[in-house]
Structures are given as C-alpha cells and as structure tokens.
Write a protein that holds these residues in place. Structure first.
Motif, PDB file in Angstrom:
ATOM      1  N   ILE A   6       0.846  -1.193   0.000  1.00  0.00           N
ATOM      2  CA  ILE A   6       0.000   0.000   0.000  1.00  0.00           C
ATOM      3  C   ILE A   6       0.882   1.243   0.000  1.00  0.00           C
ATOM      4  N   GLY A   7       0.327   2.328  -0.487  1.00  0.00           N
ATOM      5  CA  GLY A   7       1.064   3.587  -0.550  1.00  0.00           C
ATOM      6  C   GLY A   7       0.295   4.596  -1.369  1.00  0.00           C
ATOM      7  N   ASP A   8       0.692   5.832  -1.267  1.00  0.00           N
ATOM      8  CA  ASP A   8       0.024   6.924  -1.963  1.00  0.00           C
ATOM      9  C   ASP A   8       0.279   6.834  -3.470  1.00  0.00           C
ATOM     10  N   SER A  20      -5.190   7.190  -0.302  1.00  0.00           N
ATOM     11  CA  SER A  20      -5.777   8.529  -0.237  1.00  0.00           C
ATOM     12  C   SER A  20      -7.188   8.465   0.350  1.00  0.00           C
ATOM     13  N   ASP A  21      -7.917   7.384   0.065  1.00  0.00           N
ATOM     14  CA  ASP A  21      -9.246   7.221   0.658  1.00  0.00           C
ATOM     15  C   ASP A  21      -9.161   7.043   2.172  1.00  0.00           C
ATOM     16  N   LEU A  22      -8.111   6.377   2.630  1.00  0.00           N
ATOM     17  CA  LEU A  22      -7.904   6.260   4.074  1.00  0.00           C
ATOM     18  C   LEU A  22      -7.792   7.643   4.714  1.00  0.00           C
ATOM     19  N   MET A  23      -7.177   8.569   3.981  1.00  0.00           N
ATOM     20  CA  MET A  23      -6.973   9.904   4.518  1.00  0.00           C
ATOM     21  C   MET A  23      -8.260  10.724   4.563  1.00  0.00           C
ATOM     22  N   PHE A  24      -9.130  10.537   3.564  1.00  0.00           N
ATOM     23  CA  PHE A  24     -10.200  11.506   3.391  1.00  0.00           C
ATOM     24  C   PHE A  24     -11.624  10.934   3.413  1.00  0.00           C
ATOM     25  N   LYS A  25     -11.785   9.618   3.280  1.00  0.00           N
ATOM     26  CA  LYS A  25     -13.134   9.061   3.203  1.00  0.00           C
ATOM     27  C   LYS A  25     -13.554   8.403   4.509  1.00  0.00           C
ATOM     28  N   ILE A  26     -14.848   8.462   4.789  1.00  0.00           N
ATOM     29  CA  ILE A  26     -15.412   7.819   5.975  1.00  0.00           C
ATOM     30  C   ILE A  26     -16.661   7.054   5.556  1.00  0.00           C
ATOM     31  N   GLY A  27     -16.792   5.814   6.010  1.00  0.00           N
ATOM     32  CA  GLY A  27     -18.006   5.047   5.764  1.00  0.00           C
ATOM     33  C   GLY A  27     -18.183   4.587   4.340  1.00  0.00           C
ATOM     34  N   TYR A  87       7.911  14.303   1.780  1.00  0.00           N
ATOM     35  CA  TYR A  87       7.825  14.592   3.216  1.00  0.00           C
ATOM     36  C   TYR A  87       6.814  15.688   3.550  1.00  0.00           C
ATOM     37  N   ARG A  88       6.461  16.510   2.564  1.00  0.00           N
ATOM     38  CA  ARG A  88       5.482  17.571   2.837  1.00  0.00           C
ATOM     39  C   ARG A  88       4.067  17.022   3.039  1.00  0.00           C
ATOM     40  N   LYS A  89       3.888  15.737   2.786  1.00  0.00           N
ATOM     41  CA  LYS A  89       2.580  15.114   3.017  1.00  0.00           C
ATOM     42  C   LYS A  89       2.572  14.309   4.320  1.00  0.00           C
ATOM     43  N   ASP A  90       3.529  14.543   5.169  1.00  0.00           N
ATOM     44  CA  ASP A  90       3.665  13.781   6.409  1.00  0.00           C
ATOM     45  C   ASP A  90       2.384  13.762   7.234  1.00  0.00           C
ATOM     46  N   SER A  91       1.764  14.924   7.428  1.00  0.00           N
ATOM     47  CA  SER A  91       0.564  14.996   8.267  1.00  0.00           C
ATOM     48  C   SER A  91      -0.588  14.210   7.650  1.00  0.00           C
ATOM     49  N   GLU A  92      -0.711  14.228   6.322  1.00  0.00           N
ATOM     50  CA  GLU A  92      -1.768  13.473   5.653  1.00  0.00           C
ATOM     51  C   GLU A  92      -1.512  11.968   5.782  1.00  0.00           C
ATOM     52  N   GLY A 120      -4.072   9.202   7.514  1.00  0.00           N
ATOM     53  CA  GLY A 120      -4.539   7.970   6.895  1.00  0.00           C
ATOM     54  C   GLY A 120      -4.102   6.742   7.666  1.00  0.00           C
ATOM     55  N   LEU A 121      -2.903   6.785   8.202  1.00  0.00           N
ATOM     56  CA  LEU A 121      -2.392   5.651   8.951  1.00  0.00           C
ATOM     57  C   LEU A 121      -3.192   5.418  10.223  1.00  0.00           C
ATOM     58  N   ASP A 122      -3.687   6.481  10.848  1.00  0.00           N
ATOM     59  CA  ASP A 122      -4.501   6.333  12.058  1.00  0.00           C
ATOM     60  C   ASP A 122      -5.681   5.396  11.810  1.00  0.00           C
ATOM     61  N   LYS A 123      -6.395   5.639  10.706  1.00  0.00           N
ATOM     62  CA  LYS A 123      -7.560   4.804  10.392  1.00  0.00           C
ATOM     63  C   LYS A 123      -7.145   3.367  10.107  1.00  0.00           C
ATOM     64  N   PHE A 124      -6.025   3.213   9.437  1.00  0.00           N
ATOM     65  CA  PHE A 124      -5.552   1.880   9.090  1.00  0.00           C
ATOM     66  C   PHE A 124      -5.151   1.107  10.343  1.00  0.00           C
ATOM     67  N   LEU A 125      -4.470   1.754  11.256  1.00  0.00           N
ATOM     68  CA  LEU A 125      -4.033   1.083  12.478  1.00  0.00           C
ATOM     69  C   LEU A 125      -5.206   0.733  13.376  1.00  0.00           C
ATOM     70  N   VAL A 126      -6.233   1.568  13.377  1.00  0.00           N
ATOM     71  CA  VAL A 126      -7.444   1.230  14.138  1.00  0.00           C
ATOM     72  C   VAL A 126      -8.040  -0.073  13.621  1.00  0.00           C
ATOM     73  N   ALA A 127      -8.098  -0.218  12.291  1.00  0.00           N
ATOM     74  CA  ALA A 127      -8.622  -1.454  11.707  1.00  0.00           C
ATOM     75  C   ALA A 127      -7.745  -2.641  12.080  1.00  0.00           C
ATOM     76  N   LEU A 128      -6.434  -2.473  12.056  1.00  0.00           N
ATOM     77  CA  LEU A 128      -5.536  -3.560  12.455  1.00  0.00           C
ATOM     78  C   LEU A 128      -5.741  -3.936  13.913  1.00  0.00           C
ATOM     79  N   ASN A 129      -5.962  -2.942  14.752  1.00  0.00           N
ATOM     80  CA  ASN A 129      -6.160  -3.211  16.180  1.00  0.00           C
ATOM     81  C   ASN A 129      -7.402  -4.038  16.442  1.00  0.00           C
ATOM     82  N   GLN A 130      -8.385  -3.928  15.559  1.00  0.00           N
ATOM     83  CA  GLN A 130      -9.644  -4.641  15.748  1.00  0.00           C
ATOM     84  C   GLN A 130      -9.630  -6.029  15.128  1.00  0.00           C
ATOM     85  N   ALA A 131      -8.542  -6.364  14.457  1.00  0.00           N
ATOM     86  CA  ALA A 131      -8.465  -7.639  13.745  1.00  0.00           C
ATOM     87  C   ALA A 131      -8.095  -8.771  14.684  1.00  0.00           C
ATOM     88  N   ASP A 132      -8.358  -9.990  14.205  1.00  0.00           N
ATOM     89  CA  ASP A 132      -8.001 -11.195  14.941  1.00  0.00           C
ATOM     90  C   ASP A 132      -6.483 -11.358  14.929  1.00  0.00           C
TER      91      ASP A 132
END
Length: 288
Positions: free
Chosen positions: A25-27, A118-125, A151-156, A160-172
């Motif tokens: 995965i990647g931008d 990019s959808d991880l960064m900006f889309k919900i639901g 590197y100028r996209k670091d905050s974005e 996106g990684l926050d949402k991805f890690l939340v999903a990983l945390n909920q996985a088996d």
C-alpha cells in the motif's frame, strides 16, 4: 546421471522455506508497481548477489516482467494502477525468491491502487474502502511504500495511517503480531541515498508525525514495525554515485522519474523488507 538428480534433490531439501501473504500500500506515485516490476525482473544482478534468483509464478507475476522489459527498460512510464470496484479483481503477484543462505521466500503480494491510501486519509463510511481494509487484514505483512521525497505530506500520511491502524487493532491476532515494513522509495535521490543505511532516521527526520504514530502502535505490543530504503532504478557509479533516473516532475506529491540508463539498471534494497516480513529478521547482505 541419477547421482546428479539425487544430489539436486538433496540440495533442494536443504533450503528453508519462508512464506508471507503481503499487501503493498502507498500513496499515488509512491512507485508500487515499479517496485514490483523491478523486483520480478531483478535486472543486472551482480554475480555475487545474495539474491540468487527470482521466479514469477502465474500470469499476473509474469506480466510484471513484460512491464519491466517493454516499459521501464525502454525509459517509459508505467500506467497508474486504478482502483478496482471489486477487491477480488486486484492483481495478486506470486514470486519465489532464492537467497544465498539457503532460504527460499515465497510471497503473494497484492498491489493496491494509490486511491486506497488517499481514501484512508479523506473518506469515511465508504463500503469499498471497508472491503479493501477487510482484505488487507488477511495479510501477514504490510509493505507501506512511501516516496522518500514526499515529506510535505507527512501529516496526511499520519492521518490515513490512524484509520488503518485502528482497523488492524480490531483484527483477529490469533496468527501472531502483524508486521509493517515502512519502505522509502526513490532512494536513488542524493539526499536519500547518503542515508540509505539509516531508514529509521529518515522516518524520524522527514516524516515525524508518521513515525510517532507507528512507534506508539508498536508500543501497544500488537504489531512490529521496521524501516527500509529502496530504489527501483538504483544509482550509476560507486565512488561518486548519481541517480540512475531522469526526473519528470518533483513537487509536494514526491518525485516522478524514468530510468536514465537502462543498461546499468540495478535496483537497490527490494528484497530486504520482504525478507523481514517473512522471517522477522534483517539481513545486512540485502541492504548493501
């Protein structure tokens, strides 16, 4: 003759087999397909290369060779990978990698379109995004490919990684900790090449928000993170190396390039993150 056959069988049985089910995965413009095509083709490997051979298995993986020969090696750009409306249509590349230390790596690797990140960064639901996340959770390892010049996209990326890690945390987690190989591409660029042996330093200095998110996740003891540098095109020369790439554009999104000298095309570091995802260990021979 029969003695030779027996010896070959004996030698093949001495190999240690390691496997991994990987998601790449990647931008957009991070170089995911170039990474896979260069890995499958592995051009101009030196005679003493620690990577003895790489064999593509199946039509999708064999097409990577065609893309490397007919597009990249001709100094042309690969077409972008478009987001599939059905996760089952995403190409799944199978490669067998033989190493000099009697280890064979067999990987299945799905190359997600940049829109996924990019959808991880900006889309919900979004139901399609949820399908991709569910599929990604089936992987034993993740290659998070980041253009080291973006590197100028670091905050974005961190968002996106926050949402991805939340999903990983909920996985088996019954199959053990998941591994994320944070892999910086385009490292033929001079400012990255000089630090290619210090991938975590690149993460901390150039992508501090992303780095902090990953370190915090790792401290939860539910996953492992390691940092790598790669170049799909490599460099020219050894004493005074220069990028074996010709820039098409460079901006906030990162660097877009094509090969400068196809005859001297030798990628760098492509197998190292895969080896770690398969074994949980690093091998300095893969990072020389």
């Amino acid at each position: 003759m029969f003695k030779n056959i027996i010896n070959k069988l004996k030698n093949s049985s001495e190999f240690t087999q390691e496997n991994a089910n990987i998601r790449l995965i990647g931008d957009r413009q991070s170089g995911k397909t170039s990474y896979m095509a260069s890995l499958a083709y592995y051009p101009n490997a030196s005679k003493d290369s620690f990577v003895q051979n790489i064999i593509p298995i199946g039509e999708d993986a064999e097409n990577l060779i065609t893309q490397a020969q007919n597009i990249l090696e001709q100094g042309l750009e690969l077409e972008p990978t478009f987001l599939k409306a059905n996760i089952d249509e995403v190409k799944d590349y199978t490669l067998s990698i033989t190493l000099a230390n009697q280890v064979k790596l067999t990987i299945n690797c799905k190359d997600y379109a940049g829109e996924f990140f990019s959808d991880l960064m900006f889309k919900i639901g979004d139901t399609l995004l949820d399908d991709y996340l569910d599929d990604c959770l089936q992987a034993t390892g993740i290659i998070l490919l980041i253009d080291g010049t973006s590197y100028r996209k670091d905050s974005e990326y961190a968002q996106g990684l926050d949402k991805f890690l939340v999903a990983l945390n909920q996985a088996d987690l019954s199959q053990g900790k998941r591994r994320i190989a944070v892999t910086f591409s385009k490292c033929e660029q001079s400012e990255l090449w000089i630090n290619r042996q210090f991938a975590e330093k690149i993460a901390n200095n150039r992508f501090p928000q992303l780095y902090r998110r990953l370190q915090a996740w790792q401290k939860l003891n539910i996953g492992e993170v390691s940092y790598f540098t790669t170049s799909a095109f490599g460099v020219l020369g050894s004493q005074f190396p220069e990028a074996n790439s010709q820039k098409i554009s460079r901006g906030r999104e990162g660097t877009k390039s094509i090969i400068k000298n196809p005859r001297r095309w030798r990628p760098y570091g492509l197998v190292s993150p895969i080896y770690w995802l398969c074994t949980g260990k690093r091998n300095p021979k893969l990072e020389e």
